[in-house]
Motif scaffolding. Structure first.
Motif, PDB file in Angstrom:
ATOM      1  N   GLU A 586       0.833  -1.203   0.000  1.00 41.11           N
ATOM      2  CA  GLU A 586       0.000   0.000   0.000  1.00 41.11           C
ATOM      3  C   GLU A 586       0.878   1.267   0.000  1.00 41.11           C
ATOM      4  O   GLU A 586       0.533   2.278  -0.601  1.00 41.11           O
ATOM      5  CB  GLU A 586      -0.886  -0.040   1.247  1.00 41.11           C
ATOM      6  N   HIS A 587       2.014   1.187   0.708  1.00 36.44           N
ATOM      7  CA  HIS A 587       2.895   2.353   0.810  1.00 36.44           C
ATOM      8  C   HIS A 587       4.135   2.210  -0.062  1.00 36.44           C
ATOM      9  O   HIS A 587       5.165   2.813   0.241  1.00 36.44           O
ATOM     10  CB  HIS A 587       3.322   2.564   2.263  1.00 36.44           C
ATOM     11  N   GLN A 588       4.060   1.421  -1.109  1.00 40.22           N
ATOM     12  CA  GLN A 588       5.288   1.146  -1.861  1.00 40.22           C
ATOM     13  C   GLN A 588       5.880   2.399  -2.493  1.00 40.22           C
ATOM     14  O   GLN A 588       7.086   2.492  -2.642  1.00 40.22           O
ATOM     15  CB  GLN A 588       5.054   0.055  -2.900  1.00 40.22           C
ATOM     16  N   ASP A 614       5.778 -10.256   9.527  1.00 41.98           N
ATOM     17  CA  ASP A 614       6.898 -10.992   8.929  1.00 41.98           C
ATOM     18  C   ASP A 614       8.022 -10.068   8.490  1.00 41.98           C
ATOM     19  O   ASP A 614       9.114 -10.526   8.186  1.00 41.98           O
ATOM     20  CB  ASP A 614       6.402 -11.858   7.751  1.00 41.98           C
ATOM     21  N   MET A 615       7.780  -8.766   8.447  1.00 44.28           N
ATOM     22  CA  MET A 615       8.845  -7.811   8.075  1.00 44.28           C
ATOM     23  C   MET A 615       9.400  -7.103   9.307  1.00 44.28           C
ATOM     24  O   MET A 615      10.258  -6.228   9.185  1.00 44.28           O
ATOM     25  CB  MET A 615       8.288  -6.755   7.118  1.00 44.28           C
ATOM     26  N   GLN A 616       8.913  -7.423  10.488  1.00 43.63           N
ATOM     27  CA  GLN A 616       9.295  -6.693  11.697  1.00 43.63           C
ATOM     28  C   GLN A 616      10.816  -6.688  11.880  1.00 43.63           C
ATOM     29  O   GLN A 616      11.480  -7.701  11.706  1.00 43.63           O
ATOM     30  CB  GLN A 616       8.628  -7.335  12.913  1.00 43.63           C
ATOM     31  N   ASP A 617      11.339  -5.518  12.233  1.00 40.70           N
ATOM     32  CA  ASP A 617      12.768  -5.292  12.490  1.00 40.70           C
ATOM     33  C   ASP A 617      13.642  -5.485  11.260  1.00 40.70           C
ATOM     34  O   ASP A 617      14.859  -5.540  11.363  1.00 40.70           O
ATOM     35  CB  ASP A 617      13.271  -6.177  13.642  1.00 40.70           C
ATOM     36  N   MET A 618      13.014  -5.616  10.101  1.00 45.36           N
ATOM     37  CA  MET A 618      13.805  -5.665   8.861  1.00 45.36           C
ATOM     38  C   MET A 618      14.064  -4.220   8.422  1.00 45.36           C
ATOM     39  O   MET A 618      13.221  -3.353   8.621  1.00 45.36           O
ATOM     40  CB  MET A 618      13.022  -6.383   7.761  1.00 45.36           C
ATOM     41  N   PRO A 619      15.225  -3.952   7.818  1.00 47.57           N
ATOM     42  CA  PRO A 619      15.470  -2.586   7.364  1.00 47.57           C
ATOM     43  C   PRO A 619      14.426  -2.153   6.332  1.00 47.57           C
ATOM     44  O   PRO A 619      14.068  -2.941   5.452  1.00 47.57           O
ATOM     45  CB  PRO A 619      16.855  -2.671   6.724  1.00 47.57           C
ATOM     46  N   VAL A 620      13.960  -0.919   6.478  1.00 49.91           N
ATOM     47  CA  VAL A 620      12.949  -0.411   5.553  1.00 49.91           C
ATOM     48  C   VAL A 620      13.469  -0.439   4.121  1.00 49.91           C
ATOM     49  O   VAL A 620      12.740  -0.734   3.183  1.00 49.91           O
ATOM     50  CB  VAL A 620      12.559   1.031   5.957  1.00 49.91           C
ATOM     51  N   LEU A 621      14.790  -0.166   3.998  1.00 53.66           N
ATOM     52  CA  LEU A 621      15.362  -0.095   2.651  1.00 53.66           C
ATOM     53  C   LEU A 621      15.456  -1.463   1.985  1.00 53.66           C
ATOM     54  O   LEU A 621      15.731  -1.558   0.802  1.00 53.66           O
ATOM     55  CB  LEU A 621      16.736   0.567   2.705  1.00 53.66           C
ATOM     56  N   SER A 622      15.234  -2.520   2.775  1.00 57.88           N
ATOM     57  CA  SER A 622      15.302  -3.853   2.175  1.00 57.88           C
ATOM     58  C   SER A 622      13.965  -4.239   1.533  1.00 57.88           C
ATOM     59  O   SER A 622      13.845  -5.285   0.929  1.00 57.88           O
ATOM     60  CB  SER A 622      15.693  -4.891   3.221  1.00 57.88           C
ATOM     61  N   PHE A 623      12.951  -3.388   1.688  1.00 60.29           N
ATOM     62  CA  PHE A 623      11.649  -3.682   1.086  1.00 60.29           C
ATOM     63  C   PHE A 623      11.773  -3.664  -0.437  1.00 60.29           C
ATOM     64  O   PHE A 623      12.312  -2.732  -1.010  1.00 60.29           O
ATOM     65  CB  PHE A 623      10.629  -2.635   1.534  1.00 60.29           C
ATOM     66  N   ARG A 624      11.262  -4.750  -1.065  1.00 63.32           N
ATOM     67  CA  ARG A 624      11.412  -4.826  -2.516  1.00 63.32           C
ATOM     68  C   ARG A 624      10.070  -4.608  -3.195  1.00 63.32           C
ATOM     69  O   ARG A 624       9.102  -5.294  -2.909  1.00 63.32           O
ATOM     70  CB  ARG A 624      11.994  -6.176  -2.918  1.00 63.32           C
ATOM     71  N   ASN A 625      10.052  -3.644  -4.086  1.00 61.68           N
ATOM     72  CA  ASN A 625       8.816  -3.327  -4.793  1.00 61.68           C
ATOM     73  C   ASN A 625       8.374  -4.483  -5.683  1.00 61.68           C
ATOM     74  O   ASN A 625       7.207  -4.611  -6.009  1.00 61.68           O
ATOM     75  CB  ASN A 625       9.007  -2.080  -5.660  1.00 61.68           C
ATOM     76  N   ALA A 626       9.341  -5.329  -6.065  1.00 68.05           N
ATOM     77  CA  ALA A 626       9.040  -6.441  -6.964  1.00 68.05           C
ATOM     78  C   ALA A 626       7.939  -7.315  -6.377  1.00 68.05           C
ATOM     79  O   ALA A 626       7.078  -7.825  -7.100  1.00 68.05           O
ATOM     80  CB  ALA A 626      10.296  -7.255  -7.215  1.00 68.05           C
ATOM     81  N   THR A 627       7.953  -7.460  -5.027  1.00 64.45           N
ATOM     82  CA  THR A 627       6.944  -8.312  -4.411  1.00 64.45           C
ATOM     83  C   THR A 627       5.547  -7.772  -4.708  1.00 64.45           C
ATOM     84  O   THR A 627       4.619  -8.532  -4.902  1.00 64.45           O
ATOM     85  CB  THR A 627       7.158  -8.373  -2.888  1.00 64.45           C
ATOM     86  N   CYS A 628       5.427  -6.439  -4.738  1.00 63.07           N
ATOM     87  CA  CYS A 628       4.127  -5.846  -5.031  1.00 63.07           C
ATOM     88  C   CYS A 628       3.758  -6.086  -6.487  1.00 63.07           C
ATOM     89  O   CYS A 628       2.609  -6.358  -6.807  1.00 63.07           O
ATOM     90  CB  CYS A 628       4.140  -4.354  -4.773  1.00 63.07           C
ATOM     91  N   GLN A 629       4.756  -5.959  -7.400  1.00 63.25           N
ATOM     92  CA  GLN A 629       4.461  -6.131  -8.816  1.00 63.25           C
ATOM     93  C   GLN A 629       3.964  -7.537  -9.098  1.00 63.25           C
ATOM     94  O   GLN A 629       3.039  -7.736  -9.873  1.00 63.25           O
ATOM     95  CB  GLN A 629       5.698  -5.832  -9.648  1.00 63.25           C
ATOM     96  N   ILE A 630       4.581  -8.504  -8.438  1.00 58.84           N
ATOM     97  CA  ILE A 630       4.167  -9.891  -8.663  1.00 58.84           C
ATOM     98  C   ILE A 630       2.707 -10.053  -8.273  1.00 58.84           C
ATOM     99  O   ILE A 630       1.901 -10.559  -9.042  1.00 58.84           O
ATOM    100  CB  ILE A 630       5.070 -10.851  -7.865  1.00 58.84           C
TER     101      ILE A 630
END
Lengths: 841, 158
Positions: A586-588, A614-630
Motif C-alpha cells: 500500500e505504501h510502496q 513478517d517484516m518486523q525489524d527488517m530494514p525499511v530499505l530492504s523492502f522490494r517493490n518487486a513483491t508488489c508487482q508480482i
C-alpha cells in the motif's frame, strides 16, 4: 603411583612453559585510524612492536612491560606526534631513546618508576611541546635533562618526589613554557633564590600549580616583581599560620589569576580567619578564586578588603552568609558563587558588577530583588529558587541585562513581560516550572532576544500569542512541553528570523497546515520524540532554508505519495529512524521514495519496519517493490481470466446453437424428413403460432422447418390425408400447442390422436407439448389420454415475460434438435429421401 | 592423580589470558547486621574500596577509601549509580565528580597511568538502610564515556 606423579609433574612443567610462552602476546594493536593512530594498551608487550606502519602519528603503548628504553627505540616511527608510554614499567631511558622523532609534540611517561635517566635521554625531539612525567620518581627538576627542549609549553611533573622549588637555570632556555604542574610533590619551603631565573627571564604566561605540596614557608620577597599568569595553591597548608606566612611571602607578585583553598577530600585547615586574607593586599591580582574553605569568616567586608580591586572573584563551595555587607564601591566586575550555602538569596548592591554567576547553591527558597545597575550577564542556574513575579528590570535593578539564565529552578510565575529588559539577547528558563505563561504575550518586550530556551518548563501552550514580540529570535528550544489537543497551532507568526527550532517531546500528533509558514529562515527543526502518525510534508513546504529535519522517535507509518515532492529543496539531513513504518505494498511509493532519497536520510540502515509481522525489524530499505508487482500481476491475470471465462461462457450460452451447428460439421441435415416438426394447434391460436412460433423457429438459429397446415398442406388433398402425408410422415417431431381451444377443437383432438398412433407405430418419442394457457382441469379431464400424458410428461409452458420467453425458446430448440441427423451423409440421405418423397407425392 | 592432571590440563587450556576474567568479590565492610560486597565490572581491572563506618544507620558524608590505577585521564569524571532490589530498579542518578573548571576533589585532573588513592567523605545523605538485599551498580566514566571504574555491589542488611 610413582609414574602418575611423574606424569603430573611433566604436565605441569609443560603448562608452565606454555603459559610463559603465551605471556609474550602477538595480539595486534588496535588500529584507531589506519596508518595514523594505533592503540597497543595492555598487550603484554616487552618491546616496541615492529608490525606498525612507519607513518604512525599517534602511538599508545601504555600498560606494557618495556622496562628499558634503549637508544633509537622509536626511530622506526619518524612521523610520531604523540607517544604514550604510561605505566610501562620503564626504569631506564638511555641516551637518544627518542632520537629521530622530529615531529613529536607530546610525550607521556606517567607512572613509570624511572631510576636511571640518561643526560641525553630527551635529545632528538626538537618539537616537543608537552611532557608528562607524572609519578615517575622524579626527585628534582634540576637534574631533569630537558634544558634543550626550547619548544616546550607544558611540563607536568605532578605526583613526584620533588622537594625543592628551585627553578632550574635551564628555564631561561624555555621561553614558551606556559604551564608547570608541580602539584602533589614534597615542596615545603620556597626561598628567594629559587625564583632567580624568573627575574632574569620572565615567563609572563606561566601558570603554576603548587597544590597538594606541604608548604610551610615562603621567604618574603621571593615573588617580588615576579609576573605570572596563574598560581594555584589548594590544600597546601596544614595550619592557618603556615597559610598566613606563605601568603605574606607572595608579596610583590603580580598575577592574573590566583587560586586558593582546599579540596573537598583534603581539608587540613581547622579554622580560617580574615588575617589570612590580609596578606593579599601586597599582591596585584586580577582574578581571584577560593574554594572549599570550611570555616570562612563571617565578616566578609574585612576578608575581601584586600580584594576590592580585583575584576573577577570566584567563590566555590563556601558557607557564606553576609555577602550583602560587601560595600558598593568594590570594583568587582565579575562575581561567581558556585556550590555555596546561603541562608537566603544575597541581595547584593554592587555598582561595578557586570557579570554575576550564581549557580548550584543551596539553602534558599525564594529569589529576592537585587540592585545591580550595570549587570549584563546573570546566571541563576540550579538553585531551587522560586520567582514570585518574573520578570522586569525592578527584579534585578538593571536595564542593561543581555544574558539571563533562570534554568533548573523552582516555580517561576510570569507576571510581567520583561519590562525594561529590552536589551536581553539570551534567555534560558529550561527545567523551571513556568506559571501563567498563557495569560499574555510574556516575551512581548524582548525584541532583541536571539536565544530562548523554555524546554521542560511544564508549559501547556494554549495562547497563540505566546511568542509575539520575538522578532529577532534565532533559536527557540521548547522540548518537553505540550500543546492543546496535541496540535501545533500557528504560534510562530512573528518569529520570522528563527533558524533553530526544537519541538521534541511535545506529544505532538498533528501540525497545523500553516504553522511553519512564517519560518522561511529556519535551518534546523527537531520534531523527534513526538506522536506524529504520518510524515505530513505540506506544513514543511514553506521552510525554504531548512537543512536538518529530525522526525525520529515518532509513530510515522508512511506518507502520502503526492506530498513528498513538497519537501524543501534545501534539506540535507532527514532523520526518520525509530518510527513505525509499515512495509506493505500500500505504501510502496513512499518506500520507494525513501530508497531514492537515501543520501538525505540519517542512519538509513537503522530504519526498520514494524509492520507487517513478517517484516518486523527488517530494514525499511530492504523492502522490494518487486513483491508488489508480482501480486499485482497475479491479480490482474486472474481478473482477466475470470473475465474471459465469463465472456466465453456468455458467448457460448448465447451462441450455443451456432456452436452446435459448427460442431455438427457446419451443416445439419433434416435426415429423411422434410420438416423438423409438424405443428398441431387450434386455429384460434394461429396468431401465436404465426407471430411467435414460426418467427422464432424458422428465422432463428438453427433454422427449423415447420409443417403448418395453412402453408404446407397440399390443396386438393383430403385433410386427413394431408395430416398424415405432409404432417406426420414428413416430420421428425410433432409440436402440440395445447390450449382451451385445442381441447374444444375436434380436428385438433383428431390430429393429436393420430400423432399418438403415429408415435406408437414409428416408435419415435417425438411429441412436444406446449401449454399456451392454464387449462381448466375439468375440461382437460375430458381428454383422458391427454390429461394422463400432461400429468406424466414434461411439457413446455408459454410465459409471456422476457426471461420466460428466453427459457421457453431455448428448451424448445433443444427439444427439436434431439434426434437430428448431423452427418453430411445423413444430409445427403435426407435430401435424396426428400427427393423421393417429393416424387412419390 | 590422573583426574587431577586432566582437570589441571583442562583448566590451563580453558582459563583465559588477559581480559574476560571476572574479578573476585571483595568485602567493603562487614558488621553485625550489614554486609557490603563488591566486584569490579570493568573487564580491564580490579580495584580496592572500603568504607570506614559500617552500620545500618548510614551517617551523612561517609568516609571511604578507594585505590585504583587510572586507565583514563580524569579531568572530567562522572558517577552513575543505579540501585536495584529484587531485580527491579529503585533509584538511578548521575553525579558530576570532576568538572574542568571546578575540581572539587584532589584526584580531579589526574592522568592515565597514575595511581590514585582517595580517602575522604562521600557526599551522601544520612538514612537508615531498610532490611533486605540490594544491588548497587556504580560506574565512573570520563568525558569520552570511557569507563574509569565499575562496581557491582551487594548490600545485605538484616
Amino acid at each position: 603411583m610413582m609414574p602418575h606423579t611423574h606424569l603430573a609433574v611433566a604436565l605441569m612443567t609443560a603448562m608452565a612453559f606454555l603459559s610463559c610462552l603465551r605471556s609474550e602476546s602477538w595480539e595486534p594493536c588496535v588500529q584507531v585510524v589506519p596508518n595514523i593512530s594505533y592503540q597497543c594498551m595492555e598487550l603484554n608487550l616487552y618491546k616496541v612492536p615492529d608490525n606498525i606502519p612507519t607513518s604512525t602519528k599517534i602511538l599508545d603503548l601504555s600498560f606494557n612491560h618495556l622496562n628499558h628504553l634503549g637508544s633509537h627505540s622509536f626511530s622506526r616511527f619518524p612521523e610520531l606526534l604523540v607517544l604514550d608510554l604510561s605505566r610501562c614499567e620503564i626504569q631506564m631511558i638511555d641516551d637518544n631513546a627518542y632520537q629521530g622523532l622530529n615531529h613529536l609534540a607530546t610525550l607521556i611517561l606517567t607512572g613509570n618508576p624511572i631510576q636511571s635517566l640518561a643526560l641525553r635521554a630527551f635529545s632528538g625531539i626538537p618539537s616537543l611541546q608537552k611532557l608528562v612525567a607524572v609519578e615517575t620518581n622524579l626527585a628534582s627538576l634540576e637534574d631533569f635533562p630537558i634544558g634543550h627542549l626550547k619548544t616546550l609549553k607544558e611540563l607536568n611533573v605532578a605526583h613526584n618526589l620533588i622537594h625543592s622549588f628551585k627553578v632550574p637555570k635551564y628555564f631561561s632556555n624555555l621561553p614558551n613554557l606556559e604551564y608547570l604542574d608541580l602539584s602533589n610533590n614534597k615542596i615545603q619551603n620556597i626561598y628567594h633564590g629559587d625564583l632567580q631565573v624568573l627575574h632574569q627571564m620572565p615567563l609572563l604566561n606561566l601558570s603554576l600549580d603548587l597544590s597538594l605540596n606541604p608548604l610551610d614557608f615562603i621567604e618574603p620577597g621571593a615573588f617580588k616583581e615576579i609576573k605570572l599568569n596563574k598560581l594555584t595553591m589548594r590544600s597546601n597548608f596544614n595550619s592557618i599560620d603556615a597559610m598566613k606566612t606563605c601568603i605574606q611571602g607572595l608579596a610583590g607578585l603580580k598575577i592574573n589569576r590566583l587560586v586558593l583553598g582546599e579540596f573537598k577530600n583534603e581539608r587540613n585547615l581547622e579554622s580560617f580567619d580574615k588575617s589570612v586574607m590580609e596578606g593579599l593586599c601586597n599582591l596585584t591580582i586580577e582574578q581571584f578564586r577560593i574554594a572549599n574553605i570550611r570555616e570562612f569568616p563571617e565578616d566578609v567586608t574585612d576578608s575581601f578588603n584586600c580584594l576590592a580591586n580585583v575584576s573577577m572573584i570566584s567563590l566555590l563551595s563556601l558557607y557564606l552568609d553576609n555577602l550583602e555587607a560587601i560595600p558598593e564601591d568594590f570594583r568587582w566586575q565579575h562575581l561567581e558563587l558556585v556550590n555555596c550555602k546561603f541562608k537566603r538569596f544575597p541581595t547584593l548592591k554592587l555598582n561595578s558588577l557586570k557579570k554575576f554567576v550564581f549557580i548550584h547553591n543551596t539553602g534558599m527558597s525564594t529569589f529576592v530583588e537585587t540592585e545591580l545597575p550595570n549587570l549584563q550577564f546573570l546566571a541563576l542556574k540550579g538553585n531551587d529558587l522560586s520567582f514570585k513575579g518574573c520578570c522586569s528590570h525592578t527584579d534585578f535593578g538593571t536595564t542593561k541585562l543581555k544574558y539571563l539564565d533562570l534554568s533548573f529552578n523552582g516555580i517561576i510565575t510570569m507576571n510581567s513581560n520583561f519590562m525594561g529588559l529590552e536589551q536581553l539577547e539570551h534567555l534560558d528558563l529550561q527545567h523551571s516550572a513556568l506559571k501563567q505563561a498563557n495569560d499574555f504575550s510574556i516575551f512581548l518586550s524582548l525584541r532583541n532576544l536571539h536565544y530562548l530556551d523554555i524546554s521542560y518548563t511544564q508549559t501547556r501552550i494554549v495562547f497563540h500569542g505566546i511568542f509575539h514580540g520575538l522578532v529577532s529570535l534565532q533559536t527557540l528550544k521548547m522540548a518537553g512541553n505540550s500543546f492543546q489537543n496535541n496540535l501545533l497551532p500557528d504560534i510562530f507568526t512573528e518569529v520570522t528570523n528563527l533558524t533553530v527550532l526544537d519541538l521534541s517531546k511535545c506529544q505532538l500528533e498533528r501540525v497545523s497546515q500553516r504553522a511553519f509558514d512564517p519560518l522561511t529562515k529556519l535551518q534546523v527543526l527537531n520534531m523527534s520524540h513526538n506522536k506524529l502518525l504520518s510524515l505530513d510534508v505540506l506544513p514543511y513546504e514553506p521552510l525554504r532554508s531548512l537543512q536538518i529535519l529530525d522526525c525520529s522517535f515518532n509513530r510515522i507509518v508512511a506518507s502520502k505519495e503526492q506530498e513528498l515532492q513538497h519537501l524543501p529543496r534545501s534539506l540535507a539531513f532527514l532523520n526518520l529512524t525509530q518510527n513505525d513504518f509499515a512495509c506493505v505494498c500500500e505504501h510502496q511509493h513512499f518506500l520507494q521514495w525513501l530508497k531514492d532519497q537515501r543520501q538525505l536520510l540519517v542512519e538509513a540502515e537503522q530504519m526498520v519496519c514494524t509492520q507487517p509481522l513478517d517484516m518486523q525489524d527488517m530494514p525499511v530499505l530492504s523492502f522490494r517493490n518487486a513483491t508488489c508487482q508480482i501480486s499485482k500481476m497475479t491479480i490482474s491475470v486472474s481478473v482477466l481470466t475470470v473475465l474471459l471465462v465469463s465472456v466465453a461462457g456468455v458467448l457460448v450460452y448465447k451462441f450455443y446453437f451456432h456452436l452446435m451447428l459448427l460442431a455438427g460439421c457446419k451443416k445439419y441435415g433434416k435426415g429423411e424428413n422434410t420438416y423438423d416438426a409438424f405443428v398441431i394447434y387450434s386455429s384460434q391460436d394461429e396468431d401465436w403460432v404465426r407471430n411467435e412460433l414460426v418467427k422464432n423457429l424458422e428465422e432463428g438459429v438453427p433454422p427449423f422447418q415447420l409443417c403448418l397446415h395453412y402453408r404446407d398442406f397440399i390443396p386438393g388433398v383430403a385433410i386427413a390425408a394431408n395430416i398424415i402425408q405432409e404432417g406426420f410422415h414428413k416430420s421428425r417431431k410433432v409440436i402440440v400447442v395445447v390450449s382451451q381451444h385445442f381441447i374444444q377443437s375436434r380436428w385438433c383432438i383428431f390430429e393429436y390422436e393420430i400423432a399418438q398412433t403415429w408415435q406408437f407405430l414409428s416408435s419415435r418419442a417425438g411429441i412436444i407439448f406446449i401449454v399456451l394457457q392454464k387449462l381448466e382441469k375439468s375440461l382437460l379431464r375430458q381428454q383422458v389420454e391427454l390429461y394422463r400424458l400432461l400429468s406424466r410428461n414434461t411439457y413446455l409452458e408459454w410465459e409471456d415475460t422476457v426471461l420466460g420467453r428466453h427459457i421457453f425458446w431455448r428448451r424448445l430448440r433443444k427439444a427439436l434438435l434431439e434426434g437430428k441427423a448431423w452427418s453430411p451423409e445423413g444430409t445427403a440421405d435426407a435430401e435424396s429421401s426428400q427427393h423421393e418423397a417429393t416424387t412419390s407425392t | 592423580m590422573k583426574g587431577f592432571a586432566a582437570a589441571f590440563l583442562v583448566w590451563a587450556l580453558v582459563s583465559p589470558q588477559g581480559g574476560g576474567e571476572t574479578w573476585p568479590a571483595h568485602t567493603a565492610c562487614r558488621d553485625g547486621n550489614l554486609e557490603v560486597l563488591y566486584q569490579s565490572c570493568d573487564p580491564l581491572q580490579d580495584f580496592g574500596f572500603s568504607a570506614d563506618q559500617c552500620s545500618k544507620q548510614l551517617k551523612p558524608n561517609l568516609n571511604i577509601r578507594f585505590g585504583i590505577v587510572l586507565r583514563e585521564d580524569i579531568e572530567e569524571l562522572f558517577l552513575d549509580v543505579a540501585l536495584f532490589a529484587k531485580g527491579s530498579s529503585i533509584l538511578k542518578f548521575s553525579y558530576p565528580v570532576c568538572e574542568v573548571d571546578l575540581p572539587k576533589f584532589s584526584f580531579c585532573g589526574r592522568k592515565k597511568g597514575e595511581q590514585i588513592y582517595y580517602a575522604g567523605p562521600v557526599n551522601n545523605p544520612g538514612f537508615e538502610i531498610p532490611v533486605g538485599e540490594y544491588q548497587v551498580l556504580l560506574e565512573l566514566y570520563n568525558r569520552d564515556h570511557s569507563t574509569v571504574a565499575c562496581a557491582n555491589a551487594t548490600v545485605t542488611c538484616s
